[in-house]
Write a protein that holds these residues in place. Structure first.
Motif, PDB file in Angstrom:
ATOM      1  N   ILE A 119       0.838  -1.208   0.000  1.00  0.00           N
ATOM      2  CA  ILE A 119       0.000   0.000   0.000  1.00  0.00           C
ATOM      3  C   ILE A 119       0.869   1.252   0.000  1.00  0.00           C
ATOM      4  O   ILE A 119       0.556   2.237  -0.681  1.00  0.00           O
ATOM      5  CB  ILE A 119      -0.974  -0.027   1.195  1.00  0.00           C
ATOM      6  CG1 ILE A 119      -2.030  -1.113   0.957  1.00  0.00           C
ATOM      7  CG2 ILE A 119      -1.631   1.317   1.409  1.00  0.00           C
ATOM      8  CD1 ILE A 119      -2.916  -1.405   2.133  1.00  0.00           C
ATOM      9  N   LEU A 120       1.976   1.224   0.721  1.00  0.00           N
ATOM     10  CA  LEU A 120       2.895   2.360   0.734  1.00  0.00           C
ATOM     11  C   LEU A 120       3.468   2.614  -0.658  1.00  0.00           C
ATOM     12  O   LEU A 120       3.507   3.757  -1.123  1.00  0.00           O
ATOM     13  CB  LEU A 120       4.025   2.126   1.737  1.00  0.00           C
ATOM     14  CG  LEU A 120       5.098   3.206   1.785  1.00  0.00           C
ATOM     15  CD1 LEU A 120       4.506   4.516   2.297  1.00  0.00           C
ATOM     16  CD2 LEU A 120       6.264   2.763   2.641  1.00  0.00           C
ATOM     17  N   VAL A 121       3.893   1.541  -1.338  1.00  0.00           N
ATOM     18  CA  VAL A 121       4.440   1.693  -2.695  1.00  0.00           C
ATOM     19  C   VAL A 121       3.380   2.266  -3.632  1.00  0.00           C
ATOM     20  O   VAL A 121       3.653   3.191  -4.410  1.00  0.00           O
ATOM     21  CB  VAL A 121       4.983   0.344  -3.219  1.00  0.00           C
ATOM     22  CG1 VAL A 121       5.275   0.404  -4.710  1.00  0.00           C
ATOM     23  CG2 VAL A 121       6.222  -0.062  -2.445  1.00  0.00           C
ATOM     24  N   ILE A 122       2.165   1.734  -3.574  1.00  0.00           N
ATOM     25  CA  ILE A 122       1.086   2.239  -4.425  1.00  0.00           C
ATOM     26  C   ILE A 122       0.813   3.713  -4.120  1.00  0.00           C
ATOM     27  O   ILE A 122       0.645   4.526  -5.031  1.00  0.00           O
ATOM     28  CB  ILE A 122      -0.191   1.383  -4.256  1.00  0.00           C
ATOM     29  CG1 ILE A 122       0.044  -0.006  -4.840  1.00  0.00           C
ATOM     30  CG2 ILE A 122      -1.394   2.056  -4.919  1.00  0.00           C
ATOM     31  CD1 ILE A 122      -1.052  -1.016  -4.512  1.00  0.00           C
ATOM     32  N   GLY A 123       0.781   4.064  -2.847  1.00  0.00           N
ATOM     33  CA  GLY A 123       0.553   5.456  -2.465  1.00  0.00           C
ATOM     34  C   GLY A 123       1.646   6.388  -2.975  1.00  0.00           C
ATOM     35  O   GLY A 123       1.363   7.472  -3.494  1.00  0.00           O
ATOM     36  N   VAL A 124       2.899   5.978  -2.853  1.00  0.00           N
ATOM     37  CA  VAL A 124       4.013   6.797  -3.334  1.00  0.00           C
ATOM     38  C   VAL A 124       3.924   6.970  -4.848  1.00  0.00           C
ATOM     39  O   VAL A 124       4.142   8.068  -5.378  1.00  0.00           O
ATOM     40  CB  VAL A 124       5.367   6.183  -2.915  1.00  0.00           C
ATOM     41  CG1 VAL A 124       6.531   6.821  -3.651  1.00  0.00           C
ATOM     42  CG2 VAL A 124       5.553   6.307  -1.407  1.00  0.00           C
ATOM     43  N   LEU A 125       3.605   5.891  -5.560  1.00  0.00           N
ATOM     44  CA  LEU A 125       3.479   5.992  -7.023  1.00  0.00           C
ATOM     45  C   LEU A 125       2.336   6.922  -7.425  1.00  0.00           C
ATOM     46  O   LEU A 125       2.472   7.712  -8.370  1.00  0.00           O
ATOM     47  CB  LEU A 125       3.290   4.608  -7.635  1.00  0.00           C
ATOM     48  CG  LEU A 125       4.503   3.681  -7.563  1.00  0.00           C
ATOM     49  CD1 LEU A 125       4.136   2.282  -8.045  1.00  0.00           C
ATOM     50  CD2 LEU A 125       5.663   4.236  -8.375  1.00  0.00           C
ATOM     51  N   GLN A 126       1.229   6.856  -6.717  1.00  0.00           N
ATOM     52  CA  GLN A 126       0.103   7.736  -7.023  1.00  0.00           C
ATOM     53  C   GLN A 126       0.449   9.192  -6.704  1.00  0.00           C
ATOM     54  O   GLN A 126       0.093  10.107  -7.459  1.00  0.00           O
ATOM     55  CB  GLN A 126      -1.156   7.310  -6.257  1.00  0.00           C
ATOM     56  CG  GLN A 126      -1.721   5.993  -6.706  1.00  0.00           C
ATOM     57  CD  GLN A 126      -2.116   6.013  -8.168  1.00  0.00           C
ATOM     58  OE1 GLN A 126      -2.676   6.970  -8.676  1.00  0.00           O
ATOM     59  NE2 GLN A 126      -1.806   4.939  -8.880  1.00  0.00           N
ATOM     60  N   LEU A 127       1.156   9.401  -5.607  1.00  0.00           N
ATOM     61  CA  LEU A 127       1.596  10.745  -5.257  1.00  0.00           C
ATOM     62  C   LEU A 127       2.559  11.286  -6.307  1.00  0.00           C
ATOM     63  O   LEU A 127       2.451  12.456  -6.723  1.00  0.00           O
ATOM     64  CB  LEU A 127       2.263  10.727  -3.873  1.00  0.00           C
ATOM     65  CG  LEU A 127       2.695  12.076  -3.316  1.00  0.00           C
ATOM     66  CD1 LEU A 127       1.496  12.999  -3.147  1.00  0.00           C
ATOM     67  CD2 LEU A 127       3.403  11.883  -1.978  1.00  0.00           C
ATOM     68  N   GLN A 128       3.462  10.444  -6.782  1.00  0.00           N
ATOM     69  CA  GLN A 128       4.402  10.865  -7.821  1.00  0.00           C
ATOM     70  C   GLN A 128       3.653  11.237  -9.091  1.00  0.00           C
ATOM     71  O   GLN A 128       3.981  12.237  -9.745  1.00  0.00           O
ATOM     72  CB  GLN A 128       5.408   9.733  -8.086  1.00  0.00           C
ATOM     73  CG  GLN A 128       6.437  10.043  -9.166  1.00  0.00           C
ATOM     74  CD  GLN A 128       5.995   9.611 -10.547  1.00  0.00           C
ATOM     75  OE1 GLN A 128       5.252   8.674 -10.727  1.00  0.00           O
ATOM     76  NE2 GLN A 128       6.479  10.324 -11.550  1.00  0.00           N
ATOM     77  N   LYS A 129       2.635  10.474  -9.464  1.00  0.00           N
ATOM     78  CA  LYS A 129       1.836  10.797 -10.650  1.00  0.00           C
ATOM     79  C   LYS A 129       1.140  12.154 -10.469  1.00  0.00           C
ATOM     80  O   LYS A 129       1.103  12.971 -11.389  1.00  0.00           O
ATOM     81  CB  LYS A 129       0.766   9.725 -10.894  1.00  0.00           C
ATOM     82  CG  LYS A 129       1.200   8.567 -11.703  1.00  0.00           C
ATOM     83  CD  LYS A 129      -0.011   7.661 -11.943  1.00  0.00           C
ATOM     84  CE  LYS A 129       0.267   6.611 -12.965  1.00  0.00           C
ATOM     85  NZ  LYS A 129      -0.892   5.748 -13.201  1.00  0.00           N
ATOM     86  N   ALA A 130       0.574  12.383  -9.287  1.00  0.00           N
ATOM     87  CA  ALA A 130      -0.131  13.641  -9.041  1.00  0.00           C
ATOM     88  C   ALA A 130       0.810  14.829  -9.079  1.00  0.00           C
ATOM     89  O   ALA A 130       0.502  15.862  -9.692  1.00  0.00           O
ATOM     90  CB  ALA A 130      -0.832  13.577  -7.682  1.00  0.00           C
ATOM     91  N   VAL A 131       1.975  14.703  -8.482  1.00  0.00           N
ATOM     92  CA  VAL A 131       2.942  15.799  -8.460  1.00  0.00           C
ATOM     93  C   VAL A 131       3.451  16.080  -9.871  1.00  0.00           C
ATOM     94  O   VAL A 131       3.549  17.230 -10.288  1.00  0.00           O
ATOM     95  CB  VAL A 131       4.104  15.486  -7.499  1.00  0.00           C
ATOM     96  CG1 VAL A 131       5.247  16.473  -7.663  1.00  0.00           C
ATOM     97  CG2 VAL A 131       3.596  15.495  -6.059  1.00  0.00           C
ATOM     98  N   SER A 132       3.743  15.027 -10.634  1.00  0.00           N
ATOM     99  CA  SER A 132       4.237  15.248 -11.996  1.00  0.00           C
ATOM    100  C   SER A 132       3.155  15.857 -12.884  1.00  0.00           C
ATOM    101  O   SER A 132       3.455  16.641 -13.785  1.00  0.00           O
ATOM    102  CB  SER A 132       4.772  13.954 -12.606  1.00  0.00           C
ATOM    103  OG  SER A 132       3.729  13.023 -12.795  1.00  0.00           O
ATOM    104  N   ALA A 133       1.881  15.543 -12.628  1.00  0.00           N
ATOM    105  CA  ALA A 133       0.792  16.146 -13.400  1.00  0.00           C
ATOM    106  C   ALA A 133       0.656  17.640 -13.054  1.00  0.00           C
ATOM    107  O   ALA A 133       0.342  18.456 -13.929  1.00  0.00           O
ATOM    108  CB  ALA A 133      -0.510  15.427 -13.129  1.00  0.00           C
ATOM    109  N   LEU A 134       0.889  17.991 -11.816  1.00  0.00           N
ATOM    110  CA  LEU A 134       0.817  19.399 -11.403  1.00  0.00           C
ATOM    111  C   LEU A 134       1.965  20.202 -11.994  1.00  0.00           C
ATOM    112  O   LEU A 134       1.792  21.362 -12.358  1.00  0.00           O
ATOM    113  CB  LEU A 134       0.844  19.516  -9.872  1.00  0.00           C
ATOM    114  CG  LEU A 134      -0.407  19.067  -9.139  1.00  0.00           C
ATOM    115  CD1 LEU A 134      -0.176  19.094  -7.634  1.00  0.00           C
ATOM    116  CD2 LEU A 134      -1.587  19.946  -9.511  1.00  0.00           C
ATOM    117  N   ILE A 135       3.119  19.585 -12.072  1.00  0.00           N
ATOM    118  CA  ILE A 135       4.312  20.280 -12.596  1.00  0.00           C
ATOM    119  C   ILE A 135       4.217  20.464 -14.101  1.00  0.00           C
ATOM    120  O   ILE A 135       4.651  21.468 -14.635  1.00  0.00           O
ATOM    121  CB  ILE A 135       5.590  19.516 -12.206  1.00  0.00           C
ATOM    122  CG1 ILE A 135       5.765  19.563 -10.680  1.00  0.00           C
ATOM    123  CG2 ILE A 135       6.807  20.079 -12.898  1.00  0.00           C
ATOM    124  CD1 ILE A 135       6.904  18.716 -10.149  1.00  0.00           C
TER     125      ILE A 135
END
Length: 136
Positions: A119-135
């Motif tokens: 769950i931690l890995v999935i959460g980190v990957l989703q957070l990375q996707k969200a941050v890269s979409a914002l950037i």
């Protein structure tokens, strides 16, 4: 199982496998492949992950060769948890049994830790996707 306090007690208290699953070690390679594909195909989590990976790869701004490399890596990572123990048994024979039994016992006693890590890995990957979409 709820009263077990050590990984060994959890593994010992785990319910016994159904009869057909106990006979898996006697399956032919073709029957094993059919069972594996059947379990994969009817599991909505596995099938949806494969479909989403295919959609992500197809929609990514990469060349066909890069997409193929990513698809091969995805398949390799997905197959590794099954292939590594199988090849280990093929290489070591009966000598592999004690190590695999210890590993099975450890996994049975630490599923909560493994699930939390996943769950931690999935959460980190989703957070990375969200941050890269914002950037972007």
């Amino acid at each position: 199982m709820s009263e077990a306090s050590t990984p060994e007690q959890v593994a010992a208290a785990a319910p016994q496998l159904p009869g057909w699953l106990q006979k898996v070690s006697e399956f032919t390679p073709a029957r094993s492949l059919a069972l594996g594909f059947g379990i994969f195909a009817v599991n909505p989590v596995d099938a949806s992950c494969a479909i989403i990976a295919g959609i992500d790869i197809a929609g990514a701004p990469v060349t066909a060769g890069q997409g193929a490399a990513v698809a091969i890596a995805f398949v390799a990572v997905g197959v590794a948890p099954i292939a590594v123990p199988v090849f280990f048994v093929l290489a070591r024979g009966d000598a592999a049994a004690p190590l695999l039994e210890r590993l099975r016992t450890w996994i049975a006693g630490h599923t909560n830790v493994l699930n939390a890590a996943l769950i931690l890995v999935i959460g980190v990957l989703q957070l990375q996707k969200a941050v890269s979409a914002l950037i972007s």
